[in-house]
Write an enzyme that holds these catalytic residues in place. Structure first.
Site, PDB file in Angstrom:
ATOM      1  N   TYR A 142      55.457 -22.684   5.005  1.00  0.00           N
ATOM      2  CA  TYR A 142      55.444 -23.987   4.326  1.00  0.00           C
ATOM      3  C   TYR A 142      56.099 -25.071   5.179  1.00  0.00           C
ATOM      4  O   TYR A 142      55.866 -26.253   4.983  1.00  0.00           O
ATOM      5  CB  TYR A 142      56.145 -23.916   2.964  1.00  0.00           C
ATOM      6  CG  TYR A 142      55.467 -23.013   1.946  1.00  0.00           C
ATOM      7  CD1 TYR A 142      54.199 -22.507   2.164  1.00  0.00           C
ATOM      8  CD2 TYR A 142      56.106 -22.674   0.755  1.00  0.00           C
ATOM      9  CE1 TYR A 142      53.589 -21.683   1.247  1.00  0.00           C
ATOM     10  CE2 TYR A 142      55.492 -21.844  -0.177  1.00  0.00           C
ATOM     11  CZ  TYR A 142      54.240 -21.351   0.081  1.00  0.00           C
ATOM     12  OH  TYR A 142      53.625 -20.524  -0.835  1.00  0.00           O
ATOM     13  N   LYS A 191      55.304  -7.963   5.769  1.00  0.00           N
ATOM     14  CA  LYS A 191      53.963  -7.465   6.118  1.00  0.00           C
ATOM     15  C   LYS A 191      54.029  -7.043   7.587  1.00  0.00           C
ATOM     16  O   LYS A 191      53.324  -7.575   8.455  1.00  0.00           O
ATOM     17  CB  LYS A 191      52.957  -8.619   5.874  1.00  0.00           C
ATOM     18  CG  LYS A 191      51.507  -8.260   6.025  1.00  0.00           C
ATOM     19  CD  LYS A 191      50.947  -7.434   4.886  1.00  0.00           C
ATOM     20  CE  LYS A 191      49.499  -7.092   5.123  1.00  0.00           C
ATOM     21  NZ  LYS A 191      49.024  -5.988   4.279  1.00  0.00           N
ATOM     22  N   ASP A 223      51.777  -6.417  -0.100  1.00  0.00           N
ATOM     23  CA  ASP A 223      50.644  -6.082  -0.978  1.00  0.00           C
ATOM     24  C   ASP A 223      51.022  -4.943  -1.921  1.00  0.00           C
ATOM     25  O   ASP A 223      50.691  -4.964  -3.116  1.00  0.00           O
ATOM     26  CB  ASP A 223      49.375  -5.755  -0.164  1.00  0.00           C
ATOM     27  CG  ASP A 223      49.640  -4.967   1.108  1.00  0.00           C
ATOM     28  OD1 ASP A 223      50.825  -4.753   1.447  1.00  0.00           O
ATOM     29  OD2 ASP A 223      48.673  -4.555   1.775  1.00  0.00           O
ATOM     30  N   ASP A 247      57.212 -16.983  -3.162  1.00  0.00           N
ATOM     31  CA  ASP A 247      56.575 -17.947  -4.069  1.00  0.00           C
ATOM     32  C   ASP A 247      55.577 -17.216  -4.967  1.00  0.00           C
ATOM     33  O   ASP A 247      55.573 -17.356  -6.198  1.00  0.00           O
ATOM     34  CB  ASP A 247      55.861 -19.007  -3.198  1.00  0.00           C
ATOM     35  CG  ASP A 247      55.369 -20.181  -4.005  1.00  0.00           C
ATOM     36  OD1 ASP A 247      55.701 -20.265  -5.200  1.00  0.00           O
ATOM     37  OD2 ASP A 247      54.629 -21.015  -3.442  1.00  0.00           O
ATOM     38  N   ASP A 251      56.182 -15.826  -9.149  1.00  0.00           N
ATOM     39  CA  ASP A 251      55.320 -16.275 -10.259  1.00  0.00           C
ATOM     40  C   ASP A 251      54.699 -15.079 -10.963  1.00  0.00           C
ATOM     41  O   ASP A 251      54.597 -15.059 -12.190  1.00  0.00           O
ATOM     42  CB  ASP A 251      54.211 -17.214  -9.748  1.00  0.00           C
ATOM     43  CG  ASP A 251      54.630 -18.664  -9.888  1.00  0.00           C
ATOM     44  OD1 ASP A 251      55.849 -18.925  -9.917  1.00  0.00           O
ATOM     45  OD2 ASP A 251      53.758 -19.544  -9.976  1.00  0.00           O
TER      46      ASP A 251
END
Ligand code: NAD
Length: 363
Positions: A142, A191, A223, A247, A251
């Site tokens: 980001y 990852k 994942d 992020d 959620d």
């Protein structure tokens, strides 16, 4: 203990829910012999109306000088058409950057009394869900370079995911410190089968692990983590991860607990001065009607006591009071079952009454 708390009521339901958190904090101060003083800070739409700026510099300084910041929420339709730099949410981004809070911490906890509103099966919920996601907040993709250019006649977009060792180390330490205050289990999510930044992440986490021998560190690919959060969430105590993964996972995790009105959060940096806020927005659709759920904000205040002021007993007292109030069948509108016959088993309460009941259950 004396503590100065910067209080940002903000917009929409912000003032209503923050008021109830202060009712609870005042009672805690009385019971445990603390002095909490409050510094009012204008941020968001209300600051745009007053000063033409969502976070004037002197307001930011009040926050930086405080022992911690308690925030309701900002924003609303009224300010939708102002310039991007002047939007209420810009105030929030400037506050996070100005306070240098690089770690966002969101607990995911299932309140057994509200289990029916979770989309997960009862067999999974019965094992208990109580974990926290520590998300890196001011680095990663980001904040890397973003560009769109024409290459070989085709629009091509690039976003750079970059982490330095020191950025990983400082968030990793927050993960370990948080685990030390809980059940001492830390899951580092990345990852590393694909990304260099994740391989660096994993090696830094293992290097600093030697300094926290009491904490059990495990690694998990992102994942797999997304799958495990819905398949077997009771395995987690603390998850630490980079900005974008955090992020998305936070959620996902918030959805398994039921109502958005119940979930608190904290953001911390190098000092104990943190930013504490519920995860929801300013809910303009219900502002001023006394039906907002103040529990996310009240639990944010409890997080402030635990993580910034080292007041574990006081924080636990608030969490126990919330538990008891729910256990006695009191529900704000958002936590009421939608089925009419079911809802008759509960006592519907407003925002003010909810705060007062929690205050009266503090020990
Ligand atoms: P929202 O979270 O404000 O509301 C979503 C839905 O949840 C609404 O139906 C609302 O009534 C309900 N809700 C939210 N909090 C509740 C509570 N405590 N009790 C009961 N019901 C609750 O999200 P939105 O409607 O997308 O955004 C409204 C405004 O808030 C926008 O201006 C947005 O930019 C802003 N926002 C601010 C923050 C923040 O200040 N941190 C975060 C998200 C959104």
């Amino acid at each position: 203990m004396n503590k100065n708390i910067a209080v940002i009521r903000g917009d929409g339901i912000g003032p209503e829910i923050v008021e109830q958190a202060l009712v609870v904090l005042n009672k805690i101060a009385e019971i445990y012999g603390h002095i909490f003083s409050y510094t009012d800070v204008d941020m968001g739409g209300c600051a745009i109306d007053k000063y033409g700026d969502p976070l004037p510099q002197d307001m930011l300084e009040k926050c930086i000088k405080s022992d911690s910041v308690l925030l309701g929420a900002v924003g609303g339709d009224k300010w939708n058409n102002v310039s991007p730099e002047m939007r209420p949410e810009k105030g929030l981004l400037r506050l996070r950057a100005g306070m240098q809070v690089y770690s966002n911490n969101r607990p995911t906890k299932i309140w057994p009394q509200l289990a029916d509103s979770s989309p997960l099966k009862k067999a999974i919920l019965d094992k208990g869900i109580d974990f926290i996601i520590v998300r890196e907040l001011i680095g990663g993709i980001y904040f890397g370079e973003h560009k769109t250019e024409v290459i070989d006649g085709e629009n091509t977009a690039t976003d750079i995911l970059r982490y330095t060792e020191s950025e990983i180390e400082r968030i990793g330490r927050i993960g370990f410190e948080t685990a030390l205050k809980r059940n001492k289990k830390l899951c580092s999510v990345e990852k590393s089968n694909v990304l260099n930044s994740s391989r660096l992440w994993r090696s830094v986490m293992h290097r600093i692990a030697d300094e926290y021998p009491e904490v059990e560190l495990t690694d998990m690919l992102v994942d797999n983590c997304a799958m495990q959060i819905v398949r077997n969430p009771s395995q987690f105590d603390v998850i630490v991860t980079e900005n974008m993964f955090g992020d998305i996972l936070s959620d996902e995790a918030s959805m398994i607990t039921g109502s958005i009105g119940m979930i608190p959060s904290s953001s911390l940096g190098a000092t104990t001065c943190g930013l504490y806020e519920p995860i929801h927005g300013s809910a303009p659709d219900i502002a001023g009607t006394d039906i907002a759920n103040p529990i996310g904000t009240i639990l944010s205040a409890a997080m402030m006591l635990r993580y910034s002021f080292d007041m574990t007993t006081e924080a636990q007292s608030i969490e126990n009071a919330v538990f008891e109030v729910l256990d006695k069948g009191y529900r704000t509108a958002d936590t009421m079952p939608s089925d009419k016959n079911e809802s008759e088993k509960f006592i519907r309460i407003g925002c003010k009454e909810c705060g007062k009941l929690i205050m009266n259950h503090l020990r």
